[in-house]
Write an enzyme that holds these catalytic residues in place. Structure first.
Site, PDB file in Angstrom:
ATOM      1  N   HIS A 207      11.848  41.608   2.474  1.00  0.00           N
ATOM      2  CA  HIS A 207      12.120  40.837   3.668  1.00  0.00           C
ATOM      3  C   HIS A 207      13.190  39.940   3.565  1.00  0.00           C
ATOM      4  CE1 HIS A 207      10.310  38.727   7.504  1.00  0.00           C
ATOM      5  NE2 HIS A 207      10.933  37.888   7.090  1.00  0.00           N
ATOM      6  N   CYS A 240      12.057  30.827  10.741  1.00  0.00           N
ATOM      7  CA  CYS A 240      10.752  30.190  10.558  1.00  0.00           C
ATOM      8  C   CYS A 240      10.328  28.771  10.909  1.00  0.00           C
ATOM      9  CB  CYS A 240      10.624  30.306   8.996  1.00  0.00           C
ATOM     10  SG  CYS A 240       9.056  29.800   8.663  1.00  0.00           S
TER      11      CYS A 240
END
Lengths: 301, 301
Positions: A207, A240
């Site tokens: 990822h 994020c």
């Protein structure tokens, strides 16, 4: 160098990692994006996160979204969870695959889930047990696997130790996440080489974020090291909320172009992925960073 | 996989490839950019092109710029040329290194220099002779080495044939250029593997654009294949006036980050490269695509 895989599975994470940093967009907009994503031919989609609605407001409708997933029978859906409560919610909502996040750095772990990395690691077995009761599978997603926005570089041994715990506690898969987009091909190759003897035959996924432009290079380095499963997000949507400086995931369509042009098969259609990236721009209401979104597919070959 | 080089030389091309698609910015602005570039510690700079001023107006002041290069004694400067006239102008202006462009596809060759690829190839010896008379060195830069914006994919054999001609006609170096930014790591690895037996010990450099997001991944694939010399442009400035769809060069600062973080030494200081990219934005008057320009150097390590 490991032999290159002939096929790479791309898991679409725009609905989860892509949207989590955005203002909540509403269920119907999510279903528009999901419809466009489904049209790409993708086989795996991380649809949502069962986490605190107050901490991540854009994921507050996880149950409502999950109720619509049966409309896409060709896709295997998963959801991110950060603890046992989320895992139970995911099972109750009918999810049959979860990503359980364990951050390798303490500072990020505390910011992300309010506890230390060791505490999150110790709970893997309990998460696996909850999933098993519903016949679901668990991927342990090791966040901040290379760097933490607070603690700096992550000692690789911390990643190896979490991977060993995941192995011992019955995880079905293990993922390594470059949460803030600072990994580079050299460190990706090195970490994976160190992980292989720890995880044995457990499938490994990667990822990557493109914060410093190295996301696709790192993803390809992972593929060169034998990883055949990568997360990506149409348009490069993503970030994020707990990682200062994080920016978009690697863009699905750019990854599809890179892999197929390099001779590696994927399930996703390039033109449909570009179309989905445009839908993503529309639902979030701003431009996205994907390169092909801007370059187009100008040269036929 | 070849053993990774411990050091990669980065040639800064913002003054040439970077500016050639821009409106002419004036000599003093070029010197501002050059000053910022020189402060990075870079050892090689492609400063200008001796080409038709009517076709590439931003390079019309090549002689004037060349007259200032003695102010930077630590840097090896080079200039791009497209034929014998440009080579003679470069020698007269005091340049002691030239890049002679030979496009591997006919359509691009005609658009770029008004003649076929074979005609441009046949002139390598004459260009080398002109350079030798002044004690200068010649790099044959093979343009459209992977794809042509008009002809589509370039058969690798065309690249091998030009490289063989460059070898036989005395070129000091050979470069392969992804003129329109469509190459990907798999094809980069394959082309270099095919070139090695052709070029023997002649140094090989790589020139990549980031049009489809794969520029850094392709550059790193070249490094993995043993290439230890890469072109880059601060901020990702660049493009080609004769290549529809081309966009910026790979950004110097992003390449510096990727290589050094991967354990490969470079001469360029990262913070100074980011500062030079900001100067580049200032002199051209618009934003540039480099990732670190936007992400900053937020995480210390």
């Amino acid at each position: 160098m490991t032999k290159l895989p002939s096929h790479v599975d791309i898991r679409e994470v725009s609905l989860r990692d892509g949207l989590q940093i955005e203002s909540p967009i509403g269920l119907s907009a999510k279903l528009d994006l999901l419809g466009a994503v489904a049209a790409t031919g993708v086989r795996e989609v991380e649809a949502c996160a069962f986490v605190s609605p107050s901490k991540v407001p854009s994921m507050a409708d996880a149950e409502q979204l999950a109720a619509h997933l049966h409309r896409f029978p060709g896709i295997g859906f998963s959801a991110l969870v950060a603890g046992t409560g989320g895992a139970r919610r995911a099972m109750a909502a009918g999810m049959r695959a979860i990503e359980y996040v364990v951050a390798a750095s303490d500072a990020f772990s505390r910011a992300n889930s309010g506890r230390s990395s060791a505490e999150a690691t110790a709970q893997i077995g309990e998460i696996v047990a909850i999933a098993r009761d519903s016949g679901a599978v668990v991927e342990v997603m090791i966040a901040t696997a290379w760097d933490c926005p607070f603690d700096g570089p992550t000692p690789p041994q911390r990643v190896f130790d979490i991977a060993a715990a995941a192995r011992d506690q019955g995880a079905d898969r293990i993922g390594i996440a470059d949460t803030i987009g600072t990994a580079t091909p050299g460190r990706v190759s090195a970490l994976i080489a160190g992980l292989r003897p720890v995880i044995g035959g457990i499938p490994l996924s990667g990822h990557f974020h493109n914060t410093r432009g190295a996301g696709l290079a790192s993803a390809y380095a992972a593929v060169c090291a034998g990883v055949n499963r990568l997360d990506a997000s149409v348009g490069g949507l993503g970030g994020c909320p707990f990682a200062p400086g994080a920016s978009g995931n690697i863009a699905t369509e750019d990854l599809v172009y890179l892999l197929t042009d390099s001779g590696i098969d994927v399930d996703i259609d390039l033109k449909a992925a570009i179309a989905a990236a445009k839908v993503a721009e529309s639902v979030v209401g701003h431009d996205l960073p994907g390169a092909l979104l801007h370059a187009g597919d100008r040269i036929r070959h």
